[in-house]
Write an enzyme that holds these catalytic residues in place. Structure first.
Site, PDB file in Angstrom:
ATOM      1  N   ASP A  39       0.846  -1.190   0.000  1.00 41.23           N
ATOM      2  CA  ASP A  39       0.000   0.000   0.000  1.00 41.23           C
ATOM      3  C   ASP A  39       0.883   1.243   0.000  1.00 41.23           C
ATOM      4  O   ASP A  39       1.767   1.388   0.850  1.00 41.23           O
ATOM      5  CB  ASP A  39      -0.908  -0.006   1.231  1.00 41.23           C
ATOM      6  N   HIS A  85      -3.602  13.978   1.243  1.00 45.99           N
ATOM      7  CA  HIS A  85      -3.834  13.051   2.350  1.00 45.99           C
ATOM      8  C   HIS A  85      -2.615  12.978   3.267  1.00 45.99           C
ATOM      9  O   HIS A  85      -2.748  13.020   4.504  1.00 45.99           O
ATOM     10  CB  HIS A  85      -4.165  11.657   1.815  1.00 45.99           C
ATOM     11  N   GLU A 107     -10.343   3.988   4.016  1.00 47.04           N
ATOM     12  CA  GLU A 107      -9.434   4.681   3.110  1.00 47.04           C
ATOM     13  C   GLU A 107      -9.838   4.323   1.683  1.00 47.04           C
ATOM     14  O   GLU A 107      -9.832   3.141   1.310  1.00 47.04           O
ATOM     15  CB  GLU A 107      -7.975   4.321   3.375  1.00 47.04           C
ATOM     16  N   GLU A 117      -9.243   3.931  -2.064  1.00 46.41           N
ATOM     17  CA  GLU A 117      -8.029   3.728  -2.849  1.00 46.41           C
ATOM     18  C   GLU A 117      -8.341   3.050  -4.191  1.00 46.41           C
ATOM     19  O   GLU A 117      -9.364   2.388  -4.348  1.00 46.41           O
ATOM     20  CB  GLU A 117      -7.024   2.872  -2.080  1.00 46.41           C
ATOM     21  N   ASP A 170      -8.998   0.358   2.415  1.00 45.38           N
ATOM     22  CA  ASP A 170      -7.986  -0.040   3.389  1.00 45.38           C
ATOM     23  C   ASP A 170      -8.495   0.345   4.775  1.00 45.38           C
ATOM     24  O   ASP A 170      -8.161   1.392   5.318  1.00 45.38           O
ATOM     25  CB  ASP A 170      -6.661   0.660   3.077  1.00 45.38           C
ATOM     26  N   ARG A 197      -7.468   3.788  13.625  1.00 49.05           N
ATOM     27  CA  ARG A 197      -6.566   4.920  13.780  1.00 49.05           C
ATOM     28  C   ARG A 197      -5.895   4.970  15.150  1.00 49.05           C
ATOM     29  O   ARG A 197      -4.752   5.430  15.263  1.00 49.05           O
ATOM     30  CB  ARG A 197      -7.323   6.227  13.532  1.00 49.05           C
ATOM     31  N   GLN A 201      -3.210   2.412  15.047  1.00 44.12           N
ATOM     32  CA  GLN A 201      -2.189   2.886  14.119  1.00 44.12           C
ATOM     33  C   GLN A 201      -1.299   3.953  14.759  1.00 44.12           C
ATOM     34  O   GLN A 201      -0.070   3.896  14.640  1.00 44.12           O
ATOM     35  CB  GLN A 201      -2.858   3.453  12.857  1.00 44.12           C
ATOM     36  N   LYS A 218      -3.845  -1.849  10.404  1.00 49.08           N
ATOM     37  CA  LYS A 218      -4.239  -1.966   8.999  1.00 49.08           C
ATOM     38  C   LYS A 218      -4.514  -3.406   8.567  1.00 49.08           C
ATOM     39  O   LYS A 218      -5.323  -3.644   7.666  1.00 49.08           O
ATOM     40  CB  LYS A 218      -3.108  -1.414   8.109  1.00 49.08           C
ATOM     41  N   THR A 272      -8.678  -5.775   4.372  1.00 46.30           N
ATOM     42  CA  THR A 272      -8.622  -4.846   3.241  1.00 46.30           C
ATOM     43  C   THR A 272      -9.607  -5.370   2.205  1.00 46.30           C
ATOM     44  O   THR A 272      -9.491  -6.516   1.765  1.00 46.30           O
ATOM     45  CB  THR A 272      -7.208  -4.782   2.632  1.00 46.30           C
ATOM     46  N   GLU A 320      -9.989  12.585   8.053  1.00 46.46           N
ATOM     47  CA  GLU A 320      -9.889  13.890   7.407  1.00 46.46           C
ATOM     48  C   GLU A 320     -11.241  14.594   7.375  1.00 46.46           C
ATOM     49  O   GLU A 320     -11.340  15.799   7.619  1.00 46.46           O
ATOM     50  CB  GLU A 320      -9.361  13.726   5.991  1.00 46.46           C
TER      51      GLU A 320
END
Length: 387
Positions: free
Chosen positions: A98, A105, A171, A173, A205, A209, A212, A225, A229, A330
């Site tokens: 990834d 971002h 996420e 992607e 993904d 948080r 992480q 993570k 996925t 975000e």
């Protein structure tokens, strides 16, 4: 889906899996209509390994089959309504990498995770940063996502605790599926991107948080993570995306020679994110800083080999506007500004029972846009640890 002819793996009432292409609201079983032994497998891997020339030949044959009215009677027995089939993971994932290719971002998360420091690390504009994920937890769209458990430590806590994540995120992607492998010790040029990459899938993904942020220094993402996925059920060939290609944006400083993208693999792809049926964001891929050709060149710059079924993803797709970001961290300013849904409830991060659907479109050669499928997942409660 008549222009993109995406490939997938499906089953009907029987247990046996078949390779097919989606045509509108139907799937065409390729087992008996295309003379290619690799398509009589239960995953796409054998077909992916055949290489670019054979991909093009088969695509041309399928296009002719579908477009010519004289073939309708021949293919009719092999058409199945999508509503009546079960879809599966389209290929066996060999490795999963990834990347972190969106400047917006990376800047947004840098400000949140490293306040008081420059948002971008000093190497970010010199190379596509990435991490190795866990291929065994890549799952097809529709698979339920169990809330992960792990260590987390809030800023106001004196020590870490173990428990379900409190900050489960998404996420948005775009991911690239490798077909043609390479030998160990070989470096892939950006110009050879389309010789090795068969097509694209949409990817979510999922990210814990709090796990992480506690674990990522000094080696980067790990358990925050690797629990799941999700990818879309259909692989859209690169050949279907010719009308979506764009020159990549200006890069300053100029990349080193091996990262020059001479083929301009920027892509005009628009995403849409739905949370419990409500659109909450519309990220655009065209603003990504690093192109997929540059990602592939860097992935193999040390001589690491490619294997059929390798999957590498773009990293979160985010734009400058609040309604163009590809993650809840975000969108909600790290939870400080929750969004309000149509039912009056608010979300800072995902709650149990939430359903996330990511869809995307690309320009059609005939004008307008066509869909690239979708990737969806429902959040289930964490499973209690055994004592």
């Amino acid at each position: 889906m008549t222009e993109q002819l995406p490939y997938g793996v499906f089953s009907t009432g029987a247990l046996h899996r078949h390779i097919g292409v989606a045509i509108g609201d139907q799937v065409l079983d390729l087992t008996s209509v295309v003379d290619e032994a690799a398509l009589r497998s239960t995953t796409l891997n054998a077909f992916l390994a055949l290489g670019r020339a054979r991909w093009a030949e088969v695509r041309a044959e399928i296009t002719e089959l579908v477009a010519d009215p004289a073939n309708r009677q021949r293919i009719r027995p092999y058409l199945h309504p999508l509503s009546e089939v079960q879809m599966h993971l389209p290929f066996d994932v060999a490795d999963y990498v990834d990347f972190y290719a969106s400047e917006q971002h990376a800047t947004n998360l840098g400000r949140m995770f490293r306040p008081g420091e420059p948002p971008l690390p000093p190497n970010w504009k010199h190379l596509p940063i990435g991490y190795h994920g866990r291929a065994g937890t890549v799952v097809p769209s529709g698979t339920a996502i169990v809330r992960p458990t792990g260590q987390r430590k809030a800023p106001d806590e004196s020590s870490p605790t173990d428990g379900p994540t409190r900050r489960l995120d998404i996420e948005v992607e775009l991911a690239f599926v490798v077909g043609t492998p390479s030998d160990l010790g070989t470096c892939i040029r950006t110009a050879d991107f389309a010789d090795h990459v068969f097509g694209v899938v949409l990817l979510n993904d999922w990210s814990a948080r709090d796990l992480q942020s506690w674990e990522y220094v000094p080696l980067g993402p790990f358990l925050g993570k690797s629990f799941a996925t999700s990818i879309s059920q259909w692989v859209v060939p690169l050949a279907a995306l010719e009308a979506a290609r764009l020159p990549i944006g200006a890069q300053d400083p100029e990349p080193l020679d091996y990262l020059h993208d001479t083929e301009n693999w920027g892509l005009d792809i628009d995403f849409e994110v739905q949370l419990n049926g409500q659109v909450v964001s519309r990220p655009r891929y065209r603003g990504m800083y690093w192109s997929p050709a540059q990602m592939l060149a860097h992935l193999t710059a040390n001589g690491a080999r490619l294997r059929t079924g390798d999957l590498f993803a773009s990293g979160t797709v985010s734009g400058p506007g609040r309604d163009e970001v590809g993650s809840l961290i975000e969108l909600t300013d790290a939870g400080r500004a929750p969004i309000t849904l149509a039912d009056g409830s608010t979300r800072a991060f995902l709650e149990d029972g939430d359903v996330v659907t990511i869809a995307a479109t690309a320009p059609s050669p005939a004008g307008g846009r066509f869909g690239l499928g979708e990737v969806t997942g429902t959040i289930l409660p964490a499973v209690p640890r055994r004592r």
